[in-house]
Design a protein around this motif. Structure first.
Motif, PDB file in Angstrom:
ATOM      1  N   SER A 234       0.830  -1.211   0.000  1.00  0.00           N
ATOM      2  CA  SER A 234       0.000   0.000   0.000  1.00  0.00           C
ATOM      3  C   SER A 234       0.860   1.256   0.000  1.00  0.00           C
ATOM      4  N   LYS A 235       0.259   2.349  -0.428  1.00  0.00           N
ATOM      5  CA  LYS A 235       0.938   3.643  -0.347  1.00  0.00           C
ATOM      6  C   LYS A 235       1.094   4.058   1.116  1.00  0.00           C
ATOM      7  N   ALA A 236       0.138   3.681   1.945  1.00  0.00           N
ATOM      8  CA  ALA A 236       0.179   4.037   3.365  1.00  0.00           C
ATOM      9  C   ALA A 236       1.414   3.462   4.055  1.00  0.00           C
ATOM     10  N   TYR A 237       1.898   2.342   3.562  1.00  0.00           N
ATOM     11  CA  TYR A 237       3.073   1.677   4.135  1.00  0.00           C
ATOM     12  C   TYR A 237       4.308   2.575   4.114  1.00  0.00           C
ATOM     13  N   GLN A 238       4.328   3.505   3.150  1.00  0.00           N
ATOM     14  CA  GLN A 238       5.474   4.398   2.985  1.00  0.00           C
ATOM     15  C   GLN A 238       5.308   5.729   3.734  1.00  0.00           C
ATOM     16  N   MET A 239       4.187   5.910   4.395  1.00  0.00           N
ATOM     17  CA  MET A 239       3.945   7.162   5.125  1.00  0.00           C
ATOM     18  C   MET A 239       4.589   7.090   6.500  1.00  0.00           C
ATOM     19  N   THR A 240       5.901   6.963   6.507  1.00  0.00           N
ATOM     20  CA  THR A 240       6.633   6.626   7.732  1.00  0.00           C
ATOM     21  C   THR A 240       6.521   7.684   8.825  1.00  0.00           C
ATOM     22  N   GLU A 241       6.235   8.912   8.438  1.00  0.00           N
ATOM     23  CA  GLU A 241       6.086   9.970   9.433  1.00  0.00           C
ATOM     24  C   GLU A 241       4.959   9.663  10.408  1.00  0.00           C
ATOM     25  N   HIS A 242       3.991   8.857   9.945  1.00  0.00           N
ATOM     26  CA  HIS A 242       2.792   8.598  10.742  1.00  0.00           C
ATOM     27  C   HIS A 242       2.710   7.156  11.238  1.00  0.00           C
ATOM     28  N   LEU A 243       3.803   6.424  11.114  1.00  0.00           N
ATOM     29  CA  LEU A 243       3.827   5.024  11.521  1.00  0.00           C
ATOM     30  C   LEU A 243       4.639   4.850  12.803  1.00  0.00           C
ATOM     31  N   LEU A 244       4.341   3.781  13.544  1.00  0.00           N
ATOM     32  CA  LEU A 244       5.053   3.522  14.794  1.00  0.00           C
ATOM     33  C   LEU A 244       6.520   3.204  14.534  1.00  0.00           C
ATOM     34  N   LYS A 245       7.336   3.597  15.493  1.00  0.00           N
ATOM     35  CA  LYS A 245       8.775   3.336  15.415  1.00  0.00           C
ATOM     36  C   LYS A 245       9.243   2.713  16.721  1.00  0.00           C
TER      37      LYS A 245
ATOM     38  N   GLU B  91      -4.936   2.400  23.874  1.00  0.00           N
ATOM     39  CA  GLU B  91      -5.960   3.287  24.427  1.00  0.00           C
ATOM     40  C   GLU B  91      -6.515   4.197  23.330  1.00  0.00           C
ATOM     41  N   ALA B  92      -5.649   4.671  22.430  1.00  0.00           N
ATOM     42  CA  ALA B  92      -6.093   5.507  21.311  1.00  0.00           C
ATOM     43  C   ALA B  92      -6.971   4.708  20.348  1.00  0.00           C
TER      44      ALA B  92
ATOM     45  N   MET C 100      -1.742   5.552  16.344  1.00  0.00           N
ATOM     46  CA  MET C 100      -3.140   5.894  16.581  1.00  0.00           C
ATOM     47  C   MET C 100      -3.304   7.145  17.442  1.00  0.00           C
ATOM     48  N   GLN C 101      -2.207   7.666  18.006  1.00  0.00           N
ATOM     49  CA  GLN C 101      -2.274   8.929  18.740  1.00  0.00           C
ATOM     50  C   GLN C 101      -2.020  10.145  17.848  1.00  0.00           C
ATOM     51  N   ASP C 102      -1.573   9.920  16.650  1.00  0.00           N
ATOM     52  CA  ASP C 102      -1.236  10.989  15.719  1.00  0.00           C
ATOM     53  C   ASP C 102      -2.532  11.623  15.192  1.00  0.00           C
ATOM     54  N   PRO C 103      -2.743  12.936  15.383  1.00  0.00           N
ATOM     55  CA  PRO C 103      -3.964  13.578  14.874  1.00  0.00           C
ATOM     56  C   PRO C 103      -4.145  13.394  13.373  1.00  0.00           C
ATOM     57  N   TRP C 104      -3.039  13.375  12.625  1.00  0.00           N
ATOM     58  CA  TRP C 104      -3.139  13.158  11.180  1.00  0.00           C
ATOM     59  C   TRP C 104      -3.727  11.788  10.888  1.00  0.00           C
ATOM     60  N   VAL C 105      -3.277  10.762  11.637  1.00  0.00           N
ATOM     61  CA  VAL C 105      -3.789   9.399  11.446  1.00  0.00           C
ATOM     62  C   VAL C 105      -5.277   9.349  11.779  1.00  0.00           C
ATOM     63  N   GLU C 106      -5.665   9.986  12.862  1.00  0.00           N
ATOM     64  CA  GLU C 106      -7.088   9.994  13.215  1.00  0.00           C
ATOM     65  C   GLU C 106      -7.919  10.622  12.105  1.00  0.00           C
ATOM     66  N   ALA C 107      -7.422  11.728  11.557  1.00  0.00           N
ATOM     67  CA  ALA C 107      -8.153  12.391  10.470  1.00  0.00           C
ATOM     68  C   ALA C 107      -8.198  11.501   9.226  1.00  0.00           C
TER      69      ALA C 107
END
Length: 701
Positions: A402-413, A481-482, A429-436
């Motif tokens: 997926s394209k989402a797989y490369q969105m590393t800024e918003h993925l867990l590390k 929790e998120a 799941m705590q990232d506001p961008w991810v929630e949006a």
């Protein structure tokens, strides 16, 4: 010497708070109200604290305990009893026991009971009034001590430990061992600690054990049980240093779950909730019934459509991750009018041609190859067939295609690097961008097409944790929790949505996720002979009304095999899948009669009590022997589901009915006419074939 500080009556349970002569330590034991403790019982024991917490920098417990447990550290020893409050509402009682130390640390223990319940709920709260940050490295939700107060001395040969083991497609296997087999006998001197700490680390809370523990006093038939409501790393402990035995549990600690938590000056932190019960019980099924009753609060809050336990059709084992408008249209022609309520479009509706579904999740753009005229046409076809449309999402993960797989800024590390498993990465799941993003792609899709059912899958685990907090374990706790908050957002924005909790089948069958969803996938053992074994196991830890069990029907299946598969679903919620477009009239007759039988027993599935019979099954994959599951309703009816497996069968299977009511046979389901007799409240059946299923409906007279 142990003294009674206070007692509270919670229905048929007594909460006894005990203390030492100085009234500094406080312990808790639950007792069956009908079973007073004999006054002449002598035990060499001290009160074991009802609060188990460890602050970094405080002295560890000693007695060779490091690496085995963080219980009874200096933190616990310095906490002294402060006060106890008994808060009473119309139907609810809460006992708040407060401890504090000279540094300004306050720990509150909450024990709550609601009128009519067979269980209590427990959690703890840490308040930091020291003026400086405090770093926790262990904080549990409950601790019960003094087991067993009915047996003098060290209880040798009389205490049994019950836990539920779990692996993928083999969930819920009961393990029952005397404490001696776990080396939990007291030592010759009160020096060395004995502790069995178990649980799991990761975001699949049922990936090794269920968060479930029962201790049995088999001499007096008293059972103490506990479950933890937590979707991330957790632990249970069985502990002793003298002749008393304690059981506790909650968040997995620093040693077991890589968890540390900084609580700033003036701040508070609460543990997850635990469910506790005690009773004089017939067996493990009795105490499990008491614990699982705690799930009814969430189940009763499910959408109105769920209250009659309607039947699901899921196309996954029909299309194998490649649903399309064309094949769904054919399936609808086969299943409409058959008694189904939900039709679920499972995984793959978003994938590109030639790419597997299980590495494609994350973008959630409708496949133009599979749905050339758009998804709306397919959803409308489902509705026109008289069915409610459902759809699959794996909201927390992304697949490597997926394209989402490369969105590393918003993925867990972890350690600054993207946390990657064989096929997946994980949204933060705590990232506001991810929630949006998920609000648009997930909630937006539900709203756009009018889906009333959502299957939420989860096919990998974060493991010990990730970056983003003071410890990897604490970051994991916050991410889960998120996720729970996002589930609540889905329900708020799509009123009446039915949520199915799935995690590679049954890896999230814990009270927290069960409370948040309408039902759960019981397992991934979709076409296996072990389905009835797993399904019966799960009666000990979740409500059958929330346990979705699959009957996957193949065109080459014999009528006996079809009846075996359909009867499996009588152990929970019925879900059908498979080759429904290629079945003959005789095969459909067996399915149709099974659907009719299911609807007759739905009220008993919803509100009954389960009793398992049969020999212990050693190999789940190659089972031998037989199994009987009796479920008695709160009203007039009961039913029994019998399965035979491989090996030599007994001449007669007998199932004793558990109460003094009189019964008559009301209906029998199988692929052939079967002879079943009922005499003096004992049902008898003479099995003639291996891997055969028979279900019997009983009516009270």
């Amino acid at each position: 010497m142990i003294q009674i500080l206070e007692e509270y009556l919670f229905g048929d349970m007594t909460a006894r708070y005990v203390t030492d002569q100085k009234k500094e330590k406080v312990g808790l034991i639950l007792l069956p109200a009908s079973e007073p403790v004999p006054a002449d019982i002598e035990k060499k024991q001290e009160p074991d604290s009802l609060v188990q917490i460890k602050v970094a920098g405080d002295t560890y417990g000693g007695a060779y305990s490091q690496g085995s447990t963080l219980r009874n550290s200096q933190t616990v020893q310095q906490l002294k009893f402060w006060k106890q409050e008994h808060l009473q509402e119309e139907k609810k009682q809460t006992v708040v026991t407060s401890l504090k130390d000279e540094r300004g640390y306050v720990v509150r223990h909450f024990l709550t009971w609601t009128k009519g319940d067979l269980f209590c709920r427990s959690f703890c709260e840490f308040e930091n009034n020291s003026g400086e940050p405090a770093e926790l490295e262990m904080f549990e939700s409950f601790s019960l001590g003094g087991i067993s107060p009915y047996i003098e001395g060290d209880c040798h040969d009389q205490i049994v430990v019950h836990r539920l083991r779990s692996r993928w497609s083999q969930e819920g296997r009961l393990e029952s061992l005397p404490i001696e087999r776990l080396e939990l006998e007291s030592a010759w001197a009160d020096h060395a600690v004995r502790c069995e700490r178990f649980g799991q680390a990761g975001s699949m809370p049922v990936n090794k054990f269920f968060p479930y523990l029962v201790l049995e006093d088999r001499k007096n038939h008293i059972f103490w049980g506990a479950q933890i409501a937590h979707g991330a790393s957790w632990q249970m402990e069985i502990y002793r240093k003298d002749e008393g035995i304690a059981m506790s549990g909650g968040l997995a600690d620093r040693e077991f779950g890589h968890w540390m938590k900084i609580v700033e000056a003036g701040a508070c932190f609460q543990t997850p909730q635990a469910v506790l019960s005690v009773g004089k019980c017939r067996d493990i099924d009795d105490i499990s019934y008491r614990l699982t009753k705690s799930g009814e609060e969430g189940a009763n809050q499910a959408p109105e459509a769920e209250q009659d336990l309607p039947i699901v059709f899921n196309e996954y084992c029909t299309t194998w991750g490649c649903p399309s408008h064309k094949n769904i249209s054919s399936i609808l022609e086969a299943v409409k009018g058959k008694g189904f309520t939900y039709f679920v479009i499972d995984c793959g509706w978003y994938k590109e041609e030639g790419v597997p579904w299980d590495i494609s999740m994350g973008d959630y753009e409708v496949s133009a190859d599979l749905f050339p005229e758009g998804l709306a046409k397919t959803v409308n076809a489902i509705k026109e067939a008289g069915l409610q449309p459902g759809i699959w999402f794996e909201i927390e993960n992304t697949g490597r295609a997926s394209k989402a797989y490369q969105m590393t800024e918003h993925l867990l590390k972890r350690d600054g690097k993207v946390l990657t498993t064989d096929m997946r990465r994980f949204w933060d799941m705590q990232d506001p961008w991810v929630e949006a993003y998920l609000t648009e792609r997930v909630i937006g899709t539900l709203k756009k097409y009018g889906f009333t059912y959502m299957k939420i899958d989860y096919n990998d685990t974060i493991g010990i944790g990730c970056d983003g907090a003071e410890s990897q374990g604490e970051a994991l706790r916050q991410k889960i929790e998120a996720t729970m908050k996002f589930l609540e957002k889905i329900k708020a924005e799509v009123p009446g949505i039915v949520l199915e909790n799935c995690a590679s089948g049954g890896h999230r069958l814990e009270p927290g996720f069960m409370q948040a969803t309408s039902m759960a996938s019981f397992s991934d053992a979709h076409e296996c002979v072990e389905i009835p074994i797993i399904a019966a196991n799960l009666h000990r830890c979740i409500l059958p009304r929330q346990s979705q069990i699959w009957a996957v029907i193949r065109k080459e299946d014999s009528l006996k095999r079809i009846a075996y598969s359909v009867a499996n679903t009588f152990l929970g919620r019925m879900c059908i899948s498979g080759d429904v477009t290629n079945l003959n009239e005789g095969q459909w007759e067996v399915i149709d009669s099974g659907i009719t039988f299911y609807k007759k027993i739905a009220k008993i599935i919803k509100n009954g009590k389960s009793f398992r019979f049969g020999p212990d099954i050693n190999s789940v994959r190659n089972p031998e022997g037989w199994q009987g599951l009796l479920r008695t309703g709160e009203e007039e009816n009961a039913y029994i589901v019998l399965h035979t497996f491989g090996g030599v069968l007994p001449e007669t299977i007998q199932i004793p009915l558990p109460d003094d009511r009189s019964w008559e046979l009301a209906d029998i389901y199988s692929d052939t006419s079967e002879v079943v007799s009922l005499k003096e409240r004992t049902l008898s059946y003479q099995p003639a074939e291996n891997f055969k299923a028979v279900a019997i409906l009983l009516k009270c007279i």
